[in-house]
Design a protein around this motif. Structure first.
Motif, PDB file in Angstrom:
ATOM      1  N   MET A 248       2.337  -2.367 -23.811  1.00  0.00           N
ATOM      2  CA  MET A 248       3.547  -1.300 -23.717  1.00  0.00           C
ATOM      3  C   MET A 248       3.217   0.097 -22.896  1.00  0.00           C
ATOM      4  SD  MET A 248       5.116  -1.337 -27.373  1.00  0.00           S
ATOM      5  CE  MET A 248       4.735  -2.819 -28.444  1.00  0.00           C
ATOM      6  N   ASP A 249       4.202   0.633 -22.426  1.00  0.00           N
ATOM      7  CA  ASP A 249       4.139   1.944 -21.701  1.00  0.00           C
ATOM      8  C   ASP A 249       3.852   3.247 -22.502  1.00  0.00           C
ATOM      9  OD1 ASP A 249       4.031   3.927 -19.656  1.00  0.00           O
ATOM     10  OD2 ASP A 249       6.028   3.531 -19.080  1.00  0.00           O
ATOM     11  N   GLU A 250       3.010   3.899 -22.373  1.00  0.00           N
ATOM     12  CA  GLU A 250       2.518   4.875 -23.323  1.00  0.00           C
ATOM     13  C   GLU A 250       3.267   6.279 -23.028  1.00  0.00           C
ATOM     14  OE1 GLU A 250       0.054   2.926 -22.470  1.00  0.00           O
ATOM     15  OE2 GLU A 250      -0.253   1.842 -24.371  1.00  0.00           O
ATOM     16  N   LYS A 251       3.895   6.249 -21.812  1.00  0.00           N
ATOM     17  CA  LYS A 251       4.549   7.400 -21.013  1.00  0.00           C
ATOM     18  C   LYS A 251       5.973   7.205 -21.063  1.00  0.00           C
ATOM     19  CE  LYS A 251       0.752   7.918 -17.896  1.00  0.00           C
ATOM     20  NZ  LYS A 251       0.432   8.054 -16.271  1.00  0.00           N
ATOM     21  N   GLN A 252       6.381   7.034 -22.376  1.00  0.00           N
ATOM     22  CA  GLN A 252       7.938   6.988 -22.687  1.00  0.00           C
ATOM     23  C   GLN A 252       8.537   8.326 -22.604  1.00  0.00           C
ATOM     24  OE1 GLN A 252       8.725   4.654 -26.051  1.00  0.00           O
ATOM     25  NE2 GLN A 252       7.668   2.892 -25.524  1.00  0.00           N
ATOM     26  N   THR A 253       9.490   8.732 -22.071  1.00  0.00           N
ATOM     27  CA  THR A 253      10.132   9.963 -22.147  1.00  0.00           C
ATOM     28  C   THR A 253      11.492  10.079 -23.099  1.00  0.00           C
ATOM     29  OG1 THR A 253      11.514   9.217 -20.301  1.00  0.00           O
ATOM     30  CG2 THR A 253       9.305  10.239 -19.880  1.00  0.00           C
ATOM     31  N   ASN A 254      12.003   8.857 -23.495  1.00  0.00           N
ATOM     32  CA  ASN A 254      13.126   8.843 -24.456  1.00  0.00           C
ATOM     33  C   ASN A 254      12.742   8.626 -25.749  1.00  0.00           C
ATOM     34  OD1 ASN A 254      12.678   6.068 -24.267  1.00  0.00           O
ATOM     35  ND2 ASN A 254      14.311   5.513 -23.392  1.00  0.00           N
TER      36      ASN A 254
ATOM     37  N   LYS B 201      12.624   3.373 -29.529  1.00  0.00           N
ATOM     38  CA  LYS B 201      11.417   2.646 -29.985  1.00  0.00           C
ATOM     39  C   LYS B 201      11.223   1.096 -29.380  1.00  0.00           C
ATOM     40  CE  LYS B 201      10.876   4.737 -34.276  1.00  0.00           C
ATOM     41  NZ  LYS B 201      10.787   4.395 -35.882  1.00  0.00           N
ATOM     42  N   GLN B 202       9.907   0.907 -29.030  1.00  0.00           N
ATOM     43  CA  GLN B 202       9.785  -0.757 -28.594  1.00  0.00           C
ATOM     44  C   GLN B 202       9.023  -1.207 -29.849  1.00  0.00           C
ATOM     45  OE1 GLN B 202       7.334  -0.643 -25.011  1.00  0.00           O
ATOM     46  NE2 GLN B 202       9.135   0.672 -23.813  1.00  0.00           N
ATOM     47  N   VAL B 203       9.541  -2.606 -30.002  1.00  0.00           N
ATOM     48  CA  VAL B 203       8.971  -3.413 -31.054  1.00  0.00           C
ATOM     49  C   VAL B 203       8.459  -4.774 -30.373  1.00  0.00           C
ATOM     50  CG1 VAL B 203       9.540  -4.693 -33.083  1.00  0.00           C
ATOM     51  CG2 VAL B 203      10.773  -2.466 -32.620  1.00  0.00           C
ATOM     52  N   MET B 204       7.218  -5.225 -30.639  1.00  0.00           N
ATOM     53  CA  MET B 204       6.731  -6.636 -30.153  1.00  0.00           C
ATOM     54  C   MET B 204       6.938  -7.311 -31.367  1.00  0.00           C
ATOM     55  SD  MET B 204       2.797  -7.514 -29.355  1.00  0.00           S
ATOM     56  CE  MET B 204       2.869  -6.312 -27.903  1.00  0.00           C
ATOM     57  N   LEU B 205       7.682  -8.306 -31.089  1.00  0.00           N
ATOM     58  CA  LEU B 205       7.863  -9.426 -32.162  1.00  0.00           C
ATOM     59  C   LEU B 205       7.258 -10.639 -31.825  1.00  0.00           C
ATOM     60  CD1 LEU B 205      11.903  -9.277 -32.115  1.00  0.00           C
ATOM     61  CD2 LEU B 205      10.461  -8.336 -33.874  1.00  0.00           C
ATOM     62  N   ILE B 206       6.720 -11.531 -32.942  1.00  0.00           N
ATOM     63  CA  ILE B 206       5.910 -12.667 -32.810  1.00  0.00           C
ATOM     64  C   ILE B 206       6.631 -13.491 -33.782  1.00  0.00           C
ATOM     65  CG2 ILE B 206       3.860 -11.511 -32.148  1.00  0.00           C
ATOM     66  CD1 ILE B 206       3.141 -12.594 -35.292  1.00  0.00           C
ATOM     67  N   GLN B 207       6.402 -14.876 -33.272  1.00  0.00           N
ATOM     68  CA  GLN B 207       6.634 -15.998 -34.179  1.00  0.00           C
ATOM     69  C   GLN B 207       5.832 -16.714 -34.597  1.00  0.00           C
ATOM     70  OE1 GLN B 207       9.143 -19.162 -32.119  1.00  0.00           O
ATOM     71  NE2 GLN B 207       9.939 -19.829 -34.141  1.00  0.00           N
TER      72      GLN B 207
ATOM     73  N   GLY C  30       8.166 -11.847 -37.161  1.00  0.00           N
ATOM     74  CA  GLY C  30       7.311 -10.757 -37.646  1.00  0.00           C
ATOM     75  C   GLY C  30       7.304  -9.612 -36.481  1.00  0.00           C
ATOM     76  N   ALA C  31       7.402  -8.586 -36.948  1.00  0.00           N
ATOM     77  CA  ALA C  31       7.212  -7.431 -36.231  1.00  0.00           C
ATOM     78  C   ALA C  31       5.792  -6.797 -36.180  1.00  0.00           C
ATOM     79  CB  ALA C  31       8.059  -6.005 -36.511  1.00  0.00           C
ATOM     80  N   VAL C  32       5.073  -6.573 -35.050  1.00  0.00           N
ATOM     81  CA  VAL C  32       3.542  -6.227 -34.908  1.00  0.00           C
ATOM     82  C   VAL C  32       3.545  -4.698 -35.383  1.00  0.00           C
ATOM     83  CG1 VAL C  32       1.623  -6.158 -33.624  1.00  0.00           C
ATOM     84  CG2 VAL C  32       3.274  -7.938 -33.249  1.00  0.00           C
ATOM     85  N   THR C  33       2.805  -4.521 -36.416  1.00  0.00           N
ATOM     86  CA  THR C  33       2.515  -3.042 -36.872  1.00  0.00           C
ATOM     87  C   THR C  33       1.013  -2.540 -36.598  1.00  0.00           C
ATOM     88  OG1 THR C  33       1.785  -3.739 -38.997  1.00  0.00           O
ATOM     89  CG2 THR C  33       4.153  -3.435 -38.797  1.00  0.00           C
TER      90      THR C  33
END
Length: 47
Positions: A1-7, A10-16, A24-27
């Motif tokens: 994921m890009d750590e330089k977000q300006t807005n 939220k970005q969410v990574m989902l897995i099956q 599931g959402a990765v925490t």
């Protein structure tokens, strides 16, 4: 994921899950590389 977000988006990574097909959402991840997941509900997304 890009750590330089300006807005504020939220970005969410989902897995099956391989065993039962649930989504599931990765925490996080532990030192061995095992993923920590939660059920992706709207309430948990606001935390």
């Amino acid at each position: 994921m890009d750590e330089k977000q300006t807005n504020e988006a939220k970005q969410v990574m989902l897995i099956q899950q391989a065993d039962d097909g649930r989504i599931g959402a990765v925490t996080g991840m532990d030192s061995v590389g095992n993923l920590h997941t939660v059920e992706p509900t709207w309430k948990k997304m606001q935390e």
